[in-house]
Write a protein that holds these residues in place. Structure first.
Motif, PDB file in Angstrom:
ATOM      1  N   PRO A  41       0.802  -1.232   0.000  1.00 10.30           N
ATOM      2  CA  PRO A  41       0.000   0.000   0.000  1.00 10.30           C
ATOM      3  C   PRO A  41       0.835   1.282   0.000  1.00 10.30           C
ATOM      4  O   PRO A  41       0.491   2.228  -0.703  1.00 10.30           O
ATOM      5  N   SER A  42       1.932   1.313   0.744  1.00  9.56           N
ATOM      6  CA  SER A  42       2.724   2.549   0.795  1.00  9.56           C
ATOM      7  C   SER A  42       3.358   2.861  -0.556  1.00  9.56           C
ATOM      8  O   SER A  42       3.388   4.016  -0.983  1.00  9.56           O
ATOM      9  N   GLU A  43       3.826   1.843  -1.253  1.00 16.93           N
ATOM     10  CA  GLU A  43       4.425   2.074  -2.570  1.00 16.93           C
ATOM     11  C   GLU A  43       3.351   2.451  -3.589  1.00 16.93           C
ATOM     12  O   GLU A  43       3.538   3.359  -4.405  1.00 16.93           O
ATOM     13  N   PHE A  44       2.229   1.772  -3.553  1.00 24.55           N
ATOM     14  CA  PHE A  44       1.106   2.080  -4.440  1.00 24.55           C
ATOM     15  C   PHE A  44       0.660   3.527  -4.228  1.00 24.55           C
ATOM     16  O   PHE A  44       0.519   4.298  -5.183  1.00 24.55           O
ATOM     17  N   LEU A  45       0.481   3.904  -2.976  1.00 29.11           N
ATOM     18  CA  LEU A  45       0.021   5.253  -2.657  1.00 29.11           C
ATOM     19  C   LEU A  45       1.062   6.298  -3.043  1.00 29.11           C
ATOM     20  O   LEU A  45       0.712   7.360  -3.561  1.00 29.11           O
ATOM     21  N   SER A  46       2.331   6.023  -2.825  1.00 27.47           N
ATOM     22  CA  SER A  46       3.366   7.002  -3.175  1.00 27.47           C
ATOM     23  C   SER A  46       3.427   7.212  -4.680  1.00 27.47           C
ATOM     24  O   SER A  46       3.612   8.338  -5.139  1.00 27.47           O
ATOM     25  N   ARG A  47       3.239   6.170  -5.446  1.00 30.08           N
ATOM     26  CA  ARG A  47       3.226   6.318  -6.908  1.00 30.08           C
ATOM     27  C   ARG A  47       2.012   7.102  -7.383  1.00 30.08           C
ATOM     28  O   ARG A  47       2.115   7.930  -8.278  1.00 30.08           O
ATOM     29  N   LEU A  48       0.873   6.830  -6.784  1.00 27.52           N
ATOM     30  CA  LEU A  48      -0.349   7.550  -7.175  1.00 27.52           C
ATOM     31  C   LEU A  48      -0.282   9.023  -6.810  1.00 27.52           C
ATOM     32  O   LEU A  48      -0.677   9.882  -7.591  1.00 27.52           O
ATOM     33  N   GLY A  49       0.189   9.287  -5.599  1.00 32.07           N
ATOM     34  CA  GLY A  49       0.155  10.648  -5.088  1.00 32.07           C
ATOM     35  C   GLY A  49       1.403  11.460  -5.319  1.00 32.07           C
ATOM     36  O   GLY A  49       1.452  12.642  -4.978  1.00 32.07           O
ATOM     37  N   GLY A  50       2.426  10.835  -5.875  1.00 30.98           N
ATOM     38  CA  GLY A  50       3.651  11.573  -6.120  1.00 30.98           C
ATOM     39  C   GLY A  50       4.358  12.001  -4.844  1.00 30.98           C
ATOM     40  O   GLY A  50       4.988  13.048  -4.792  1.00 30.98           O
ATOM     41  N   CYS A  51       4.230  11.187  -3.813  1.00 33.01           N
ATOM     42  CA  CYS A  51       4.900  11.490  -2.547  1.00 33.01           C
ATOM     43  C   CYS A  51       5.923  10.396  -2.264  1.00 33.01           C
ATOM     44  O   CYS A  51       5.991   9.405  -2.977  1.00 33.01           O
ATOM     45  N   THR A  52       6.691  10.586  -1.235  1.00 33.71           N
ATOM     46  CA  THR A  52       7.673   9.564  -0.871  1.00 33.71           C
ATOM     47  C   THR A  52       6.964   8.369  -0.236  1.00 33.71           C
ATOM     48  O   THR A  52       5.847   8.497   0.285  1.00 33.71           O
ATOM     49  N   ALA A  53       7.632   7.233  -0.266  1.00 32.70           N
ATOM     50  CA  ALA A  53       7.075   6.040   0.391  1.00 32.70           C
ATOM     51  C   ALA A  53       6.945   6.289   1.888  1.00 32.70           C
ATOM     52  O   ALA A  53       5.999   5.817   2.524  1.00 32.70           O
ATOM     53  N   GLY A  54       7.879   7.045   2.455  1.00 33.82           N
ATOM     54  CA  GLY A  54       7.797   7.367   3.881  1.00 33.82           C
ATOM     55  C   GLY A  54       6.556   8.174   4.206  1.00 33.82           C
ATOM     56  O   GLY A  54       5.867   7.896   5.197  1.00 33.82           O
ATOM     57  N   ALA A  55       6.253   9.179   3.379  1.00 29.16           N
ATOM     58  CA  ALA A  55       5.043   9.980   3.601  1.00 29.16           C
ATOM     59  C   ALA A  55       3.790   9.124   3.440  1.00 29.16           C
ATOM     60  O   ALA A  55       2.817   9.272   4.188  1.00 29.16           O
ATOM     61  N   ALA A  56       3.835   8.210   2.481  1.00 27.58           N
ATOM     62  CA  ALA A  56       2.695   7.312   2.290  1.00 27.58           C
ATOM     63  C   ALA A  56       2.529   6.385   3.495  1.00 27.58           C
ATOM     64  O   ALA A  56       1.399   6.134   3.928  1.00 27.58           O
ATOM     65  N   ARG A  57       3.638   5.896   4.035  1.00 34.60           N
ATOM     66  CA  ARG A  57       3.567   5.035   5.235  1.00 34.60           C
ATOM     67  C   ARG A  57       2.954   5.793   6.407  1.00 34.60           C
ATOM     68  O   ARG A  57       2.133   5.255   7.153  1.00 34.60           O
TER      69      ARG A  57
END
Length: 96
Positions: A63-79
């Motif tokens: 989910p964190s990688e999926f969300l970071s790719r969708l939202g253009g944010c870092t994986a850390g921010a997505a986590r």
């Protein structure tokens, strides 16, 4: 899903043609506040949807990688966003 999807599409269409020069300074204060609140609501909704899509086996990425790719944010921010959604969901005082 249809209603929410239509609302998201409509908001994106309106924002694509948004010209702040057409609004008063006071209107822009209110718009900035509302758009900031809406952005946070959209970020939260996106995190919740990404977590659910992964739980249902609809995406192979974590989910964190999926969300970071969708939202253009870092994986850390997505986590962080996903952890926040999870912690809020686990707290009965946040239920409506």
């Amino acid at each position: 899903m249809r209603r929410l999807g239509r609302l998201v599409d409509e908001l994106c269409d309106v924002l694509a043609s948004f010209d702040p020069a057409l609004y008063s300074g006071e209107d822009c204060v209110r718009l900035a506040e509302g758009l900031a609140r809406g952005a946070k609501a959209c970020e939260t909704g996106s995190a919740r949807a990404a977590a659910r899509a992964w739980a249902c086996g609809r995406v192979e990425l974590p989910p964190s990688e999926f969300l970071s790719r969708l939202g253009g944010c870092t994986a850390g921010a997505a986590r962080v966003a996903l952890a926040t959604v999870q912690s809020v969901a686990a707290c009965p005082r946040t239920e409506l």
